[in-house]
Motif scaffolding. Structure first.
Motif, PDB file in Angstrom:
ATOM      1  N   MET A  54     -25.733   1.882   5.642  1.00 33.74           N
ATOM      2  CA  MET A  54     -26.353   2.798   6.596  1.00 33.74           C
ATOM      3  C   MET A  54     -25.386   3.905   7.000  1.00 33.74           C
ATOM      4  SD  MET A  54     -29.379   1.784   6.821  1.00 33.74           S
ATOM      5  CE  MET A  54     -29.883   2.903   8.108  1.00 33.74           C
ATOM      6  N   VAL A  55     -24.096   3.592   7.041  1.00 28.73           N
ATOM      7  CA  VAL A  55     -23.104   4.621   7.364  1.00 28.73           C
ATOM      8  C   VAL A  55     -23.141   5.720   6.306  1.00 28.73           C
ATOM      9  CG1 VAL A  55     -20.630   5.084   7.490  1.00 28.73           C
ATOM     10  CG2 VAL A  55     -21.620   3.143   8.734  1.00 28.73           C
ATOM     11  N   LYS A  56     -23.204   5.319   5.053  1.00 24.81           N
ATOM     12  CA  LYS A  56     -23.283   6.312   3.987  1.00 24.81           C
ATOM     13  C   LYS A  56     -24.557   7.142   4.092  1.00 24.81           C
ATOM     14  CE  LYS A  56     -20.510   3.788   0.617  1.00 24.81           C
ATOM     15  NZ  LYS A  56     -20.505   3.156  -0.725  1.00 24.81           N
ATOM     16  N   VAL A  57     -25.644   6.490   4.468  1.00 24.33           N
ATOM     17  CA  VAL A  57     -26.913   7.212   4.600  1.00 24.33           C
ATOM     18  C   VAL A  57     -26.812   8.264   5.698  1.00 24.33           C
ATOM     19  CG1 VAL A  57     -29.332   6.983   5.262  1.00 24.33           C
ATOM     20  CG2 VAL A  57     -28.315   5.341   3.668  1.00 24.33           C
ATOM     21  N   PHE A  58     -26.276   7.896   6.871  1.00 22.19           N
ATOM     22  CA  PHE A  58     -26.181   8.847   7.978  1.00 22.19           C
ATOM     23  C   PHE A  58     -25.152   9.933   7.693  1.00 22.19           C
ATOM     24  CE2 PHE A  58     -28.646   5.799  10.366  1.00 22.19           C
ATOM     25  CZ  PHE A  58     -29.287   6.553  11.326  1.00 22.19           C
ATOM     26  N   ASP A  90     -30.695  16.040  11.419  1.00 22.83           N
ATOM     27  CA  ASP A  90     -31.565  14.906  11.078  1.00 22.83           C
ATOM     28  C   ASP A  90     -30.948  13.584  11.540  1.00 22.83           C
ATOM     29  OD1 ASP A  90     -33.336  16.675   9.944  1.00 22.83           O
ATOM     30  OD2 ASP A  90     -32.463  16.458   7.927  1.00 22.83           O
ATOM     31  N   SER A  91     -29.652  13.445  11.307  1.00 23.34           N
ATOM     32  CA  SER A  91     -29.012  12.187  11.714  1.00 23.34           C
ATOM     33  C   SER A  91     -28.992  12.058  13.231  1.00 23.34           C
ATOM     34  CB  SER A  91     -27.583  12.136  11.159  1.00 23.34           C
ATOM     35  OG  SER A  91     -26.803  13.207  11.694  1.00 23.34           O
ATOM     36  N   ALA A  92     -28.828  13.164  13.956  1.00 23.07           N
ATOM     37  CA  ALA A  92     -28.837  13.120  15.416  1.00 23.07           C
ATOM     38  C   ALA A  92     -30.203  12.712  15.932  1.00 23.07           C
ATOM     39  CB  ALA A  92     -28.423  14.471  15.974  1.00 23.07           C
ATOM     40  N   ALA A  93     -31.265  13.234  15.334  1.00 22.07           N
ATOM     41  CA  ALA A  93     -32.620  12.898  15.790  1.00 22.07           C
ATOM     42  C   ALA A  93     -32.911  11.410  15.582  1.00 22.07           C
ATOM     43  CB  ALA A  93     -33.636  13.754  15.047  1.00 22.07           C
ATOM     44  N   ARG A  94     -32.472  10.853  14.483  1.00 20.97           N
ATOM     45  CA  ARG A  94     -32.721   9.436  14.202  1.00 20.97           C
ATOM     46  C   ARG A  94     -31.797   8.513  15.004  1.00 20.97           C
ATOM     47  NH1 ARG A  94     -34.452  12.644  10.612  1.00 20.97           N
ATOM     48  NH2 ARG A  94     -36.172  12.149   9.200  1.00 20.97           N
ATOM     49  N   MET A  95     -30.546   8.946  15.231  1.00 17.96           N
ATOM     50  CA  MET A  95     -29.616   8.134  16.008  1.00 17.96           C
ATOM     51  C   MET A  95     -30.054   8.050  17.462  1.00 17.96           C
ATOM     52  SD  MET A  95     -26.812   6.349  15.639  1.00 17.96           S
ATOM     53  CE  MET A  95     -26.031   6.975  14.145  1.00 17.96           C
ATOM     54  N   THR A  96     -30.758   9.082  17.968  1.00 16.82           N
ATOM     55  CA  THR A  96     -31.190   9.090  19.370  1.00 16.82           C
ATOM     56  C   THR A  96     -32.200   7.979  19.655  1.00 16.82           C
ATOM     57  OG1 THR A  96     -30.811  11.482  19.479  1.00 16.82           O
ATOM     58  CG2 THR A  96     -32.214  10.512  21.167  1.00 16.82           C
ATOM     59  N   SER A 115     -27.445  -1.690  19.834  1.00 17.49           N
ATOM     60  CA  SER A 115     -27.015  -2.776  18.949  1.00 17.49           C
ATOM     61  C   SER A 115     -27.070  -2.374  17.483  1.00 17.49           C
ATOM     62  CB  SER A 115     -27.903  -4.005  19.165  1.00 17.49           C
ATOM     63  OG  SER A 115     -29.273  -3.689  18.879  1.00 17.49           O
ATOM     64  N   VAL A 116     -27.848  -1.304  17.173  1.00 11.70           N
ATOM     65  CA  VAL A 116     -27.964  -0.852  15.789  1.00 11.70           C
ATOM     66  C   VAL A 116     -27.081   0.361  15.540  1.00 11.70           C
ATOM     67  CG1 VAL A 116     -29.555   0.013  14.028  1.00 11.70           C
ATOM     68  CG2 VAL A 116     -30.290  -1.769  15.635  1.00 11.70           C
ATOM     69  N   ARG A 117     -27.106   1.337  16.464  1.00  9.26           N
ATOM     70  CA  ARG A 117     -26.410   2.592  16.214  1.00  9.26           C
ATOM     71  C   ARG A 117     -24.914   2.518  16.495  1.00  9.26           C
ATOM     72  NH1 ARG A 117     -28.616   6.661  20.997  1.00  9.26           N
ATOM     73  NH2 ARG A 117     -27.687   5.602  22.785  1.00  9.26           N
ATOM     74  N   LEU A 118     -24.471   1.612  17.382  1.00 10.58           N
ATOM     75  CA  LEU A 118     -23.040   1.538  17.667  1.00 10.58           C
ATOM     76  C   LEU A 118     -22.219   1.112  16.446  1.00 10.58           C
ATOM     77  CD1 LEU A 118     -22.879   0.062  21.283  1.00 10.58           C
ATOM     78  CD2 LEU A 118     -22.403   2.406  20.519  1.00 10.58           C
ATOM     79  N   PRO A 119     -22.584   0.061  15.708  1.00 11.20           N
ATOM     80  CA  PRO A 119     -21.802  -0.267  14.507  1.00 11.20           C
ATOM     81  C   PRO A 119     -21.791   0.867  13.477  1.00 11.20           C
ATOM     82  CG  PRO A 119     -23.210  -2.113  15.125  1.00 11.20           C
ATOM     83  CD  PRO A 119     -23.633  -0.953  15.956  1.00 11.20           C
ATOM     84  N   ALA A 167     -20.987 -11.047   6.098  1.00  9.79           N
ATOM     85  CA  ALA A 167     -20.739 -10.213   4.924  1.00  9.79           C
ATOM     86  C   ALA A 167     -21.955  -9.355   4.598  1.00  9.79           C
ATOM     87  CB  ALA A 167     -20.384 -11.097   3.734  1.00  9.79           C
ATOM     88  N   ALA A 168     -23.148  -9.967   4.709  1.00 14.48           N
ATOM     89  CA  ALA A 168     -24.359  -9.202   4.432  1.00 14.48           C
ATOM     90  C   ALA A 168     -24.557  -8.104   5.484  1.00 14.48           C
ATOM     91  CB  ALA A 168     -25.573 -10.142   4.408  1.00 14.48           C
ATOM     92  N   GLU A 169     -24.255  -8.425   6.749  1.00 13.19           N
ATOM     93  CA  GLU A 169     -24.401  -7.429   7.803  1.00 13.19           C
ATOM     94  C   GLU A 169     -23.422  -6.272   7.611  1.00 13.19           C
ATOM     95  OE1 GLU A 169     -24.291  -7.141  12.715  1.00 13.19           O
ATOM     96  OE2 GLU A 169     -23.891  -9.033  11.675  1.00 13.19           O
ATOM     97  N   ASN A 170     -22.176  -6.614   7.272  1.00 16.10           N
ATOM     98  CA  ASN A 170     -21.187  -5.551   7.041  1.00 16.10           C
ATOM     99  C   ASN A 170     -21.584  -4.669   5.861  1.00 16.10           C
ATOM    100  OD1 ASN A 170     -19.582  -6.485   9.160  1.00 16.10           O
ATOM    101  ND2 ASN A 170     -18.418  -7.875   7.821  1.00 16.10           N
ATOM    102  N   ALA A 171     -22.126  -5.306   4.838  1.00 15.25           N
ATOM    103  CA  ALA A 171     -22.568  -4.507   3.681  1.00 15.25           C
ATOM    104  C   ALA A 171     -23.718  -3.581   4.075  1.00 15.25           C
ATOM    105  CB  ALA A 171     -22.986  -5.445   2.555  1.00 15.25           C
ATOM    106  N   GLU A 172     -24.643  -4.107   4.906  1.00 20.03           N
ATOM    107  CA  GLU A 172     -25.761  -3.269   5.330  1.00 20.03           C
ATOM    108  C   GLU A 172     -25.288  -2.137   6.229  1.00 20.03           C
ATOM    109  OE1 GLU A 172     -29.683  -2.016   5.463  1.00 20.03           O
ATOM    110  OE2 GLU A 172     -28.684  -3.493   4.167  1.00 20.03           O
ATOM    111  N   VAL A 173     -24.326  -2.437   7.132  1.00 16.38           N
ATOM    112  CA  VAL A 173     -23.791  -1.384   8.000  1.00 16.38           C
ATOM    113  C   VAL A 173     -23.102  -0.312   7.161  1.00 16.38           C
ATOM    114  CG1 VAL A 173     -22.068  -0.877   9.772  1.00 16.38           C
ATOM    115  CG2 VAL A 173     -23.600  -2.849  10.031  1.00 16.38           C
ATOM    116  N   ALA A 174     -22.317  -0.724   6.180  1.00 18.11           N
ATOM    117  CA  ALA A 174     -21.640   0.253   5.324  1.00 18.11           C
ATOM    118  C   ALA A 174     -22.644   1.116   4.568  1.00 18.11           C
ATOM    119  CB  ALA A 174     -20.726  -0.476   4.339  1.00 18.11           C
TER     120      ALA A 174
END
Length: 253
Positions: free
Chosen positions: A162-166, A173-179, A184-188, A153-160
């Motif tokens: 980060m999704v809003k942030v990106f 900017d998001s492309a440069a950071r996603m690269t 394991s971090v960027r796929l979710p 639950a904590a991981e899903n909340a953190e992923v959600a």
């Protein structure tokens, strides 16, 4: 016998005394006087002999030896043998042997029963300990599952988050950071992003990185898909083998 001469004067005096007493009491006949005197004299002689024997009796170890020798020794009784007991009971040697073997067999069975009872008690104690361990493991499993659920639950909340942030960032900017992020971090994050924000970010990424991220997103569920297909294949084989096993069982019956 040496004490007899000393006793005679005493006897004479005793007889005279008896005669005198009987005469004074008015005895009617002489035979009665004589018989009374004789009885008294015999009693006096007996008492005197007893006193003499007491005076010359041995003392010390001699007396103990005499007393010990005068005590009769107990007769040692021999215990009857088993054959004699069987004969008295009216049993033959064969019947006695059968009874003895039955008694020995009964003793063995009693010992075996006691051993089995001990083993059953030990097994019951071991089973109780095993049940307690299983319960403890079940409780530990529940605790672990609870902790894993909280972590998910904590991981899903953190992923959600980060999704809003990106999604709120500019595509460049998001492309440069996603690269620079690991798969394991960027796929979710990329999987949960909206299509419009994801497409703008992929367009802003270098071609090689965009290709790698796209392929990783496409093959993300390949493992799960492969496992599902293998499971379906196994179930199909089991269903095909079940009807063949049923006729064989009927034929054997």
């Amino acid at each position: 016998m040496k004490s007899v001469p000393r006793i005679l004067p005493i006897v004479g005096v005793a007889i005279g005394g008896v005669l005198l007493v009987n005469a004074l009491a008015g005895a009617q006949s002489l035979p009665e006087l004589v018989s009374g005197a004789r009885a008294f004299a015999e009693e006096a002689v007996g008492q005197a002999e007893e006193k003499a024997e007491t005076a010359v009796a041995p003392t010390g170890e001699g007396a103990d030896a005499a007393a010990t020798s005068s005590i009769p020794k107990p007769v040692q009784a021999c215990a009857p043998t088993a054959a004699e007991l069987a004969r008295e009971a009216g049993l033959s040697p064969a019947e006695l042997q059968v009874l003895q073997s039955l008694g020995a067999r009964r003793g063995q069975l009693d010992a075996r029963e006691e051993s089995m009872e001990t083993q059953l008690a030990l097994m019951a104690a071991a089973e109780a300990k095993l049940d307690a361990k299983v319960k403890a493991l079940d409780g530990l499993k529940s605790d672990i599952e609870g902790l894993m659920g909280q972590a998910d639950a904590a991981e899903n909340a953190e992923v959600a988050r980060m999704v809003k942030v990106f999604e709120t960032m500019k595509p460049k900017d998001s492309a440069a950071r996603m690269t620079v992020l690991d798969d394991s971090v960027r796929l979710p994050i990329a999987t949960a992003m909206k299509e419009r924000a994801l497409s703008a970010m992929l367009a802003a990424m270098p071609p090689n990185e965009a290709k790698k991220l796209t392929e990783s997103l496409a093959s993300r569920f390949d493992t799960a898909r492969t496992l599902g297909q293998a499971l379906e294949k196994t179930e199909a084989q089991a269903a095909a083998a079940a009807p063949a096993a049923a006729p064989a069982t009927k034929a054997g019956a």
